[in-house]
Design a protein around this motif. Structure first.
Motif, short mmCIF file in Angstrom:
data_model
loop_
_atom_site.label_atom_id
_atom_site.label_comp_id
_atom_site.label_asym_id
_atom_site.label_seq_id
_atom_site.Cartn_x
_atom_site.Cartn_y
_atom_site.Cartn_z
N GLU A 185 1.27 10.01 2.56
CA GLU A 185 0.83 12.18 1.99
C GLU A 185 1.56 12.50 2.92
N THR A 225 -10.78 1.54 6.78
CA THR A 225 -9.31 1.90 6.12
C THR A 225 -10.01 1.18 4.39
N VAL A 241 1.12 -1.35 0.11
CA VAL A 241 -0.11 0.09 0.22
C VAL A 241 0.48 1.22 0.36
N SER A 242 1.77 1.18 1.10
CA SER A 242 2.75 2.51 1.08
C SER A 242 3.99 2.46 -0.67
N LEU A 289 0.98 4.37 -2.78
CA LEU A 289 0.26 5.34 -2.72
C LEU A 289 1.23 6.51 -3.37
N LEU A 307 -9.87 4.80 3.21
CA LEU A 307 -8.70 4.88 2.28
C LEU A 307 -8.05 4.15 1.03
N LEU A 308 -8.84 3.35 0.60
CA LEU A 308 -8.07 2.24 -0.09
C LEU A 308 -9.65 2.72 -1.58
N GLN A 365 -3.26 2.05 7.14
CA GLN A 365 -3.67 3.32 8.16
C GLN A 365 -2.60 3.87 8.54
N ALA A 399 -1.06 4.54 4.46
CA ALA A 399 -1.19 5.91 4.12
C ALA A 399 -1.43 7.31 4.78
N ASN A 400 -1.14 7.46 6.25
CA ASN A 400 -0.70 8.46 7.01
C ASN A 400 0.56 8.87 6.48
#
Length: 434
Positions: free
Chosen positions: A333, A67, A33-34, A37, A70-71, A326, A329-330
């Motif tokens: 960003e 979650t 995910v990292s 994004l 966020l996805l 999460q 995502a944080n």
């Protein structure tokens, strides 16, 4: 997916790409995910996974509303719902009496989330869906059979040594994300303490095609309270209808693994849980040592921790994988704000503050409380716990507040409040630092 030649084993030749590159240790869902994004915004990413490919062992499956929100981009949450199954309801049961205690429906959160339901999508399916997206990004490299062994950094870069099947290579970048699991090499190499404890009992996971829903009227997510042997029972889609059911039991930490996993012991345990006319067919069995630990810090200079590398907890409530995503995502960003908008590195301290607060005040607290609720032995404590669940479920206002916490929406709101309360010197947009 190779964007450019890698650095050699004897030295590092820094380029503009490497000064912007994000290195990621660990190719589980959090690392992937990292990479997704960051990569979709044009950031060069190089991810290292020690295994030769994605792992398909049946680990976490529950993806909470916070979650899924966020996805949602690029249709990922929708694809997860198609690959898994949608579960809007979960139930608490009193195992000794076989009575349903309380039922909660995520529909009451329709004004709080775009996804008022849980998606039961096994994490290996989520990983596959993300990897498909990463293969379309020429600036992202996913390198399998590569183990991060050493980490060092200075004011400008972070460098890692990685063992490949052939030799040891060095790679440099702007930042390193350690998402390499509970035994994180990145965390150990950076000297970050992993504070907490280990549960004395192990967790026994048994997967079967036996349909508990049809046979006993349970829903897709169930929690059974029992002073002798609590149980979680939930459904996953597996390879398609009719799906599989997973049960999670406590197991004596002093008994040999071969005894706990024997056919006789497993059949006795499942028949005691729900008697069936025929022996249960078992398609997967495993024992897990379970910890409750949080890293002393999620940031040391240019090294950041996320997911199990930063925090681990028991699986009751399905918060481990969700909090890890999460984290990703944080952190992504904030790294984007630094690399694209010249935000100060100090916003990474905000990442540490926000996500470590969530890990301690929400994930650890709730997962421990979930376990204590199910295993309570004192008759008065059990009665009080079950009555409280009944009362909460019967009160729409209290039920919504309860679901805001279990769905992890409340923890995301807490993170947003912390962002507003933190000064970033105007270099990063506050709404980016959730």
């Amino acid at each position: 997916m190779n964007a450019e030649p890698r650095e050699g084993r004897h030295g590092v030749n820094l380029t503009d790409q490497s000064r912007r590159r994000i290195l990621i240790a660990g190719g589980g869902p959090v690392g992937l995910v990292s990479a997704w994004l960051l990569g979709r915004r044009g950031i060069p990413v190089r991810l290292f996974e020690v295994n030769p490919g994605l792992q398909d062992d049946p680990r976490a499956a529950t993806t909470h509303p916070a979650t899924l929100d966020l996805l949602a981009d690029d249709g990922l949450a929708d694809d997860m719902a198609r690959a898994g199954l949608i579960a809007p309801i979960f139930q608490f049961w009193d195992r000794p009496s076989r009575q349903k205690v309380a039922e909660f429906d995520h529909a009451v959160l329709k004004n709080d989330t775009r996804h008022p339901f849980v998606v039961q999508c096994e994490q290996f399916k989520t990983s596959r869906l993300i990897l498909e997206r990463l293969r379309k990004l020429p600036n992202v490299e996913v390198l399998f059979s590569q183990e991060v062994q050493d980490v060092r950094q200075n004011d400008d870069t972070v460098t890692i040594d990685v063992r490949t099947p052939d030799d040891v290579q060095s790679h440099s970048g702007a930042f390193l994300i350690g998402s390499d699991g509970g035994r994180s090499i990145v965390r150990k190499q950076t000297g970050i303490a992993f504070e907490g404890f280990t549960w004395p009992e192990r967790f026994l996971v048994l997967t079967t095609p036996f349909d508990f829903g049809e046979a006993f009227g349970v829903c897709a997510r169930n929690y059974f309270a029992d002073p002798d042997e609590w149980c979680n029972c939930f459904k996953v889609s597996a390879d398609g209808p009719p799906g599989l059911w997973r049960t999670v039991f406590p197991a004596d930490g002093n008994l040999p693994e071969e005894q706990l996993l024997s056919d006789t012991a497993i059949q006795e345990r499942l028949q005691k849980f729900f008697p069936a006319a025929q022996p249960y067919k078992i398609v997967h069995r495993n024992l897990y040592v379970t910890h409750q630990r949080v890293a002393a810090t999620f940031r040391t200079g240019r090294v950041l921790l996320a997911g199990d590398a930063a925090h681990v907890n028991n699986p009751i409530g399905g918060m481990g994988l969700n909090s890890g995503i999460q984290d990703a995502a944080n952190l992504a960003e904030k790294l984007l704000a630094i690399l694209l908008n010249q935000a100060p590195d100090s916003i990474l301290d905000v990442y540490n503050l926000q996500r470590r607060t969530v890990a301690t005040e929400y994930v650890q607290e709730l997962s421990i409380a979930n376990k204590k609720r199910l295993e309570a032995r004192d008759p008065e404590v059990r009665r009080r716990n079950l009555n409280e669940l009944r009362e909460i479920a019967a009160d729409p206002l209290r039920a919504r507040q309860f679901l805001l916490r279990t769905s992890m929406i409340a923890s995301q709101k807490r993170v947003a409040e912390m962002a507003v309360a933190t000064e970033f010197g105007g270099a990063a947009r506050r709404e980016d630092c959730f």
